[in-house]
Structures are given as C-alpha cells and as structure tokens.
Scaffold this motif. Structure first.
Motif, short mmCIF file in Angstrom:
data_model
loop_
_atom_site.label_atom_id
_atom_site.label_comp_id
_atom_site.label_asym_id
_atom_site.label_seq_id
_atom_site.Cartn_x
_atom_site.Cartn_y
_atom_site.Cartn_z
N LYS B 26 5.24 10.69 104.35
CA LYS B 26 4.54 11.75 103.62
C LYS B 26 3.61 12.52 104.54
N ASN B 27 2.97 11.82 105.49
CA ASN B 27 2.04 12.48 106.41
C ASN B 27 2.57 12.37 107.84
N PRO B 28 3.45 13.30 108.22
CA PRO B 28 4.04 13.18 109.55
C PRO B 28 2.98 13.17 110.64
N ASP B 29 3.27 12.41 111.65
CA ASP B 29 2.37 12.24 112.77
C ASP B 29 2.28 13.56 113.54
N ASP B 30 1.14 14.23 113.45
CA ASP B 30 1.02 15.49 114.18
C ASP B 30 -0.33 15.45 114.87
N ARG B 31 -0.36 14.82 116.01
CA ARG B 31 -1.66 14.61 116.62
C ARG B 31 -1.80 15.35 117.95
N ILE B 32 -3.02 15.37 118.42
CA ILE B 32 -3.31 16.01 119.69
C ILE B 32 -3.01 15.01 120.80
N ILE B 33 -2.21 15.45 121.76
CA ILE B 33 -1.82 14.54 122.82
C ILE B 33 -2.79 14.73 123.98
N ALA B 34 -3.67 13.77 124.17
CA ALA B 34 -4.61 13.86 125.27
C ALA B 34 -3.89 13.52 126.57
N SER B 137 -0.89 18.36 130.33
CA SER B 137 -1.33 19.29 129.30
C SER B 137 -0.17 19.55 128.35
N SER B 138 -0.48 19.63 127.04
CA SER B 138 0.61 19.80 126.09
C SER B 138 0.56 21.14 125.36
N GLY B 139 -0.31 22.04 125.80
CA GLY B 139 -0.34 23.34 125.15
C GLY B 139 -1.37 24.25 125.77
N VAL B 140 -1.50 25.46 125.22
CA VAL B 140 -2.52 26.40 125.65
C VAL B 140 -3.36 26.80 124.45
N PRO B 141 -4.67 27.05 124.61
CA PRO B 141 -5.41 26.83 125.85
C PRO B 141 -5.91 25.39 125.97
N GLU B 142 -6.00 24.96 127.22
CA GLU B 142 -6.64 23.68 127.52
C GLU B 142 -7.51 23.90 128.75
N THR B 143 -8.65 23.21 128.79
CA THR B 143 -9.58 23.39 129.89
C THR B 143 -9.95 22.03 130.48
N PHE B 144 -9.75 21.89 131.78
CA PHE B 144 -10.10 20.65 132.45
C PHE B 144 -11.35 20.85 133.28
N VAL B 145 -12.23 19.84 133.27
CA VAL B 145 -13.37 19.84 134.19
C VAL B 145 -12.94 19.03 135.40
N VAL B 146 -13.00 19.66 136.59
CA VAL B 146 -12.58 18.98 137.81
C VAL B 146 -13.81 18.87 138.72
N ASP B 147 -14.12 17.66 139.17
CA ASP B 147 -15.31 17.49 140.01
C ASP B 147 -15.04 17.94 141.46
N GLY B 148 -16.08 17.87 142.28
CA GLY B 148 -15.99 18.39 143.63
C GLY B 148 -15.02 17.64 144.54
N LYS B 149 -14.65 16.43 144.11
CA LYS B 149 -13.68 15.68 144.89
C LYS B 149 -12.26 15.89 144.39
N GLY B 150 -12.13 16.77 143.40
CA GLY B 150 -10.80 17.05 142.88
C GLY B 150 -10.32 16.06 141.85
N ARG B 151 -11.27 15.39 141.17
CA ARG B 151 -10.90 14.43 140.14
C ARG B 151 -11.07 15.08 138.77
N ILE B 152 -10.12 14.87 137.86
CA ILE B 152 -10.23 15.40 136.50
C ILE B 152 -11.21 14.52 135.75
N VAL B 153 -12.33 15.10 135.28
CA VAL B 153 -13.31 14.27 134.56
C VAL B 153 -13.26 14.49 133.06
N HIS B 154 -12.65 15.59 132.61
CA HIS B 154 -12.66 15.86 131.17
C HIS B 154 -11.54 16.83 130.83
N GLN B 155 -10.99 16.64 129.63
CA GLN B 155 -9.99 17.59 129.13
C GLN B 155 -10.49 18.13 127.80
N HIS B 156 -10.59 19.45 127.71
CA HIS B 156 -10.93 20.09 126.44
C HIS B 156 -9.66 20.72 125.89
N ILE B 157 -9.24 20.26 124.70
CA ILE B 157 -8.00 20.77 124.12
C ILE B 157 -8.34 21.84 123.09
#
Lengths: 129, 176
Positions: B26-34, B137-157
């Motif tokens: 009844k409630n199909p799985d439609d979730r945000i893919i982090a 990333s599974s869609g647009v727009p998405e915004t990643f915070v990347v630190d100074g060493k080039g590591r992904i620290v956060h994903q904003h969907i």
C-alpha cells in the motif's frame, strides 16, 4: 537460422566503427552481455525505485547500465561491479542481500523456522503412533 | 488453554507477516537515497569546462586546504533555479561553490546562468553521469560539503534554502 545470423551480422557490422553507447546497446561478447544483464537485473534504479536498472527509462539508470557494461567488458567480475555500486549508494542499490552480521536474521530465520516446524510436526506424528 | 494458544501462535505470526507485506504494498518504498560516500575522500573524477570563462572540475581541485561546496545541478532541473539566489548569497560570504552539471550542454547552461545568475567558480559538464555516480548522488540538486583535504563531510539532498545556510556555513567553517 544461418540466414538470420548473417542478417544480424550485416546490421551489426557497420556499428563497431562508431562509439557504442552501452546504455542501450548489448556488449559484442554474448557471455559478457549475459553476465552484465544478469547483474543489471539485480541493481536497483535510484530514481524509479523498485525497478532494476535493466528495465528503467531514467537517465541515471542508463548511465549505470553503461558503466556496468564497460566494467564487465574491461574484465571486472559482476561481484566487483556490484561492490563498487554498493560503495557509492549503500546496500540499498542491490536487490541481492549481502551476507553480513546485520543481515544474518534474514538468512537464518527461514532455517530456524523450518527446523522448528519439522520438530513440531514430528512430535505430533509420534504421539499418534 | 495455554497449549491451544501456543498452537495458534504460528498462524498469528503468519497473519502479522502478511499484514506487513500488505501495508508495504500500500505504501511503496520511495525514500531518499543518501550517498555512501559521506566521510570518504572525494572519488577521482573529471568534468570538462562547461563555460569558456570558467575552468572545469577535477577531484584534484579540492585538496588545496580550502573547504568548498560541490553542487550537482542541471539547467533542465526546475527546482535548481530556486537555490541559485541562496548560493549567490553564500558566494558573497566567501564560499567557493563548484558546479557539476549533469546531462547538460554549454548553450543550455549559458541560458540558465544568464537568467538566474552564476554562483559557480568552476563548472564541469558531467557527461554520462559518471561524476554523479562517483559521488553516490541520486538526483539534482544535491550539494556536498567537501573539506580542504578533499573529503566529503556532508550531503545535502534537494534544494538549498535559506534555512540550510547556517548549517552549511558552520560545516564549511569547521571543514578546514
């Protein structure tokens, strides 16, 4: 059959000259294509969720099919490609559950239920004799 | 009495199981893919320059010690228009924003940027969604915070709104 094969060859022959878009075109090697399509049937589309990438019209599913075919053609095993996709999107992207501590109940509960059922039934049967 | 109850227990369990299945249908799985890439180094990728006046994007651009926003967007993406003013304000506050345009073309991007403004220091054309898949990333727009060493620290969907700005700024400040 022979004629059909010749016809297929005739149609396919001019293609290798151009760049192939493996999002929609099968790999030339049938064994590799079989591997790739078996894998694509068990990779979940992240846009139209619930559909495998093999049957989805989403752009991103096409992109994934292209990468899957390219990697298989380059000699990666289907398990390696699956692991790579899981490293990007998590377990969710694979329809095939992994065997790991968190998924152990998934694999063990059916066995436990079966053993329990056999035990219950055998107890009842023994009482009747 | 308790024996009889015990006998019904398996039936009850199966009933509950089918009720769960039915609810699931009844409630199909439609979730945000982090993305599974948060906390990991930005994977190797390169996206060629989309605009003549701005360079393209490669993973090497992110390891100079300066934290950045990596915005995955597209000129054909309707909600992306809404976040441009917010991104422009963040740019005015000194945030460097790198754009990766998915399934896009230079002429379409030129129109998009002329109409909405250009918050990007670099814009890369992601052909075939290769960079997008590398980011998880599974869609647009998405915004990643990347630190100074080039590591992904956060994903904003989804769209970056005014309410998201303090959190993102905080992360950029921390993510040296």
């Amino acid at each position: 059959m022979r004629r059909l094969a010749a016809l297929a060859l005739l149609i396919a022959a001019p293609l290798p000259a151009q760049a192939q878009d493996y999002a929609e075109v099968a790999l030339p090697d049938p064994a590799q294509e079989a591997q790739a399509s078996r894998l694509m049937d068990t990779i979940r589309c992240v846009v139209c969720q619930g559909q495998p990438i093999s049957g989805s019209n989403a752009d991103l599913a096409g992109d994934m099919r292209r990468i899957v075919r390219e990697r298989i053609a380059a000699g990666d095993t289907p398990d390696e490609v699956r692991a790579w996709l899981i490293s990007k999107y998590g377990d969710w992207v694979s329809f095939k559950p992994q065997v790991k501590p968190a998924t152990l109940p998934l694999w063990l509960i059916p066995l436990v239920a079966l053993v329990l059922g056999i035990w219950l039934v055998s107890r009842r049967l023994r009482r009747h004799h | 009495m308790s024996r009889k109850l015990l006998l019904w227990l398996p039936f009850a369990l199966v009933f509950v199981l089918f009720a769960v299945f039915w609810l699931g249908l009844k409630n199909p799985d439609d979730r945000i893919i982090a993305s599974n890439m948060v906390g990991k180094p930005l994977p190797e990728f390169s996206a060629r320059a989309a605009m003549p006046d701005r360079p393209g994007v490669t993973s090497a651009d992110f390891t100079d010690g300066k934290p950045r926003l990596l915005n995955v967007f597209a000129s054909w993406c309707v909600p992306c228009v809404r976040e441009v003013p917010v991104l422009l304000r963040m740019q005015q506050q000194g945030v460097e924003i790198v754009g990766v345009a998915v399934h896009d073309s230079s002429p379409a991007l030129a129109t998009f940027l002329a109409q909405n403004g250009n918050p990007y220091d670099r814009i890369g054309l992601d052909e075939g969604g290769r960079a997008q898949i590398e980011f998880g990333s599974s869609g647009v727009p998405e915004t990643f915070v990347v630190d100074g060493k080039g590591r992904i620290v956060h994903q904003h969907i989804g769209v970056v709104t005014e309410q998201d700005v303090p959190q993102l700024l905080g992360m950029l400040g921390k993510a040296q």
